[in-house]
Design a protein around this motif. Sequence first.
Motif, PDB file in Angstrom:
ATOM      1  N   ASP A  12       0.778  -1.048  -0.020  1.00  0.00           N
ATOM      2  CA  ASP A  12      -0.051   0.175   0.156  1.00  0.00           C
ATOM      3  C   ASP A  12       0.849   1.341   0.180  1.00  0.00           C
ATOM      4  OD1 ASP A  12      -2.435  -1.442   0.044  1.00  0.00           O
ATOM      5  OD2 ASP A  12      -2.745  -1.472   2.237  1.00  0.00           O
ATOM      6  N   GLU A  13       1.884   1.370   0.916  1.00  0.00           N
ATOM      7  CA  GLU A  13       2.711   2.388   0.788  1.00  0.00           C
ATOM      8  C   GLU A  13       3.418   2.718  -0.460  1.00  0.00           C
ATOM      9  OE1 GLU A  13       5.820   1.983   4.216  1.00  0.00           O
ATOM     10  OE2 GLU A  13       4.204   2.540   5.552  1.00  0.00           O
ATOM     11  N   ALA A  14       3.903   1.676  -0.865  1.00  0.00           N
ATOM     12  CA  ALA A  14       4.725   1.766  -2.461  1.00  0.00           C
ATOM     13  C   ALA A  14       3.767   2.184  -3.481  1.00  0.00           C
ATOM     14  CB  ALA A  14       5.207   0.458  -2.668  1.00  0.00           C
ATOM     15  N   VAL A  15       2.484   1.490  -3.609  1.00  0.00           N
ATOM     16  CA  VAL A  15       1.682   1.925  -4.438  1.00  0.00           C
ATOM     17  C   VAL A  15       1.211   3.491  -4.242  1.00  0.00           C
ATOM     18  CG1 VAL A  15      -0.887   2.044  -5.240  1.00  0.00           C
ATOM     19  CG2 VAL A  15       0.591  -0.097  -5.152  1.00  0.00           C
ATOM     20  N   ALA A  16       0.925   4.093  -2.981  1.00  0.00           N
ATOM     21  CA  ALA A  16       0.797   5.509  -2.943  1.00  0.00           C
ATOM     22  C   ALA A  16       2.220   6.262  -3.442  1.00  0.00           C
ATOM     23  CB  ALA A  16       0.485   5.650  -1.535  1.00  0.00           C
ATOM     24  N   PHE A  17       3.072   5.901  -3.255  1.00  0.00           N
ATOM     25  CA  PHE A  17       4.419   6.630  -3.741  1.00  0.00           C
ATOM     26  C   PHE A  17       4.652   6.545  -5.172  1.00  0.00           C
ATOM     27  CE2 PHE A  17       8.717   6.311  -5.438  1.00  0.00           C
ATOM     28  CZ  PHE A  17       9.316   7.503  -4.968  1.00  0.00           C
ATOM     29  N   TYR A  18       4.440   5.510  -5.748  1.00  0.00           N
ATOM     30  CA  TYR A  18       4.709   5.336  -7.305  1.00  0.00           C
ATOM     31  C   TYR A  18       3.369   5.909  -8.129  1.00  0.00           C
ATOM     32  CZ  TYR A  18       8.867   2.709  -6.641  1.00  0.00           C
ATOM     33  OH  TYR A  18       9.978   2.343  -6.325  1.00  0.00           O
ATOM     34  N   ARG A  19       2.174   5.868  -7.195  1.00  0.00           N
ATOM     35  CA  ARG A  19       1.062   6.698  -7.885  1.00  0.00           C
ATOM     36  C   ARG A  19       0.917   8.184  -7.761  1.00  0.00           C
ATOM     37  NH1 ARG A  19      -3.593   4.492  -4.798  1.00  0.00           N
ATOM     38  NH2 ARG A  19      -2.724   6.264  -3.335  1.00  0.00           N
ATOM     39  N   ASP A  20       1.006   8.627  -6.537  1.00  0.00           N
ATOM     40  CA  ASP A  20       0.811   9.820  -6.009  1.00  0.00           C
ATOM     41  C   ASP A  20       2.054  10.729  -6.168  1.00  0.00           C
ATOM     42  OD1 ASP A  20      -1.765   8.900  -5.293  1.00  0.00           O
ATOM     43  OD2 ASP A  20      -1.296   8.803  -3.183  1.00  0.00           O
ATOM     44  N   ALA A  21       3.252  10.161  -5.792  1.00  0.00           N
ATOM     45  CA  ALA A  21       4.529  11.104  -5.825  1.00  0.00           C
ATOM     46  C   ALA A  21       5.089  10.917  -7.385  1.00  0.00           C
ATOM     47  CB  ALA A  21       5.339  10.356  -5.019  1.00  0.00           C
ATOM     48  N   LEU A  22       4.732  10.002  -8.061  1.00  0.00           N
ATOM     49  CA  LEU A  22       5.479   9.694  -9.400  1.00  0.00           C
ATOM     50  C   LEU A  22       4.351   9.701 -10.561  1.00  0.00           C
ATOM     51  CD1 LEU A  22       8.460   7.144  -9.047  1.00  0.00           C
ATOM     52  CD2 LEU A  22       8.361   9.819  -8.670  1.00  0.00           C
ATOM     53  N   GLY A  23       3.036   9.681 -10.383  1.00  0.00           N
ATOM     54  CA  GLY A  23       2.002   9.946 -11.133  1.00  0.00           C
ATOM     55  C   GLY A  23       1.781   8.745 -12.188  1.00  0.00           C
TER      56      GLY A  23
END
Length: 133
Positions: free
Chosen positions: A16-27
């Motif tokens: 979940d944390e990784a998905v949030a990073f790659y989705r929200d931080a990197l688009g």
Amino acid sequence: MTISLQYTNVTVNNTDEAVAFYRDALGLSVLNDVASGGFRWVTLGSDAQPGLGIVISEPHAGRSQADGDALQELLTKGVLPMLVFQTDDLDGTFEQARAFGAEVLQEPIEQPWGPRDCAFRDPSGNTVRISQA
């Protein structure tokens, strides 16, 4: 004959944390989310590179206990292979990742080998470099 990369894998401690990073931080966009045997494999992608999927999973997902343990040890050390992304807006991407709270390893700089780039750690400690040619 043609050949192209279809999937690459990123091992993480917390999906979940990784998905949030790659989705929200990197688009990146979530393309698929598959659960099996108590684990998840989440595939992310970018409209800029259709057909390429980045598959996020935990060390023990689909692996033996011994292999998962070995992979977890490498992940904990921060020595798994890095990901390198390319963007047309390095400063904007850098600020978006920093605003997300990503650990900055290197602010945007001109590299002697050509690109201007920056570096972060994802929430699991993987190194992520972003360059602008």
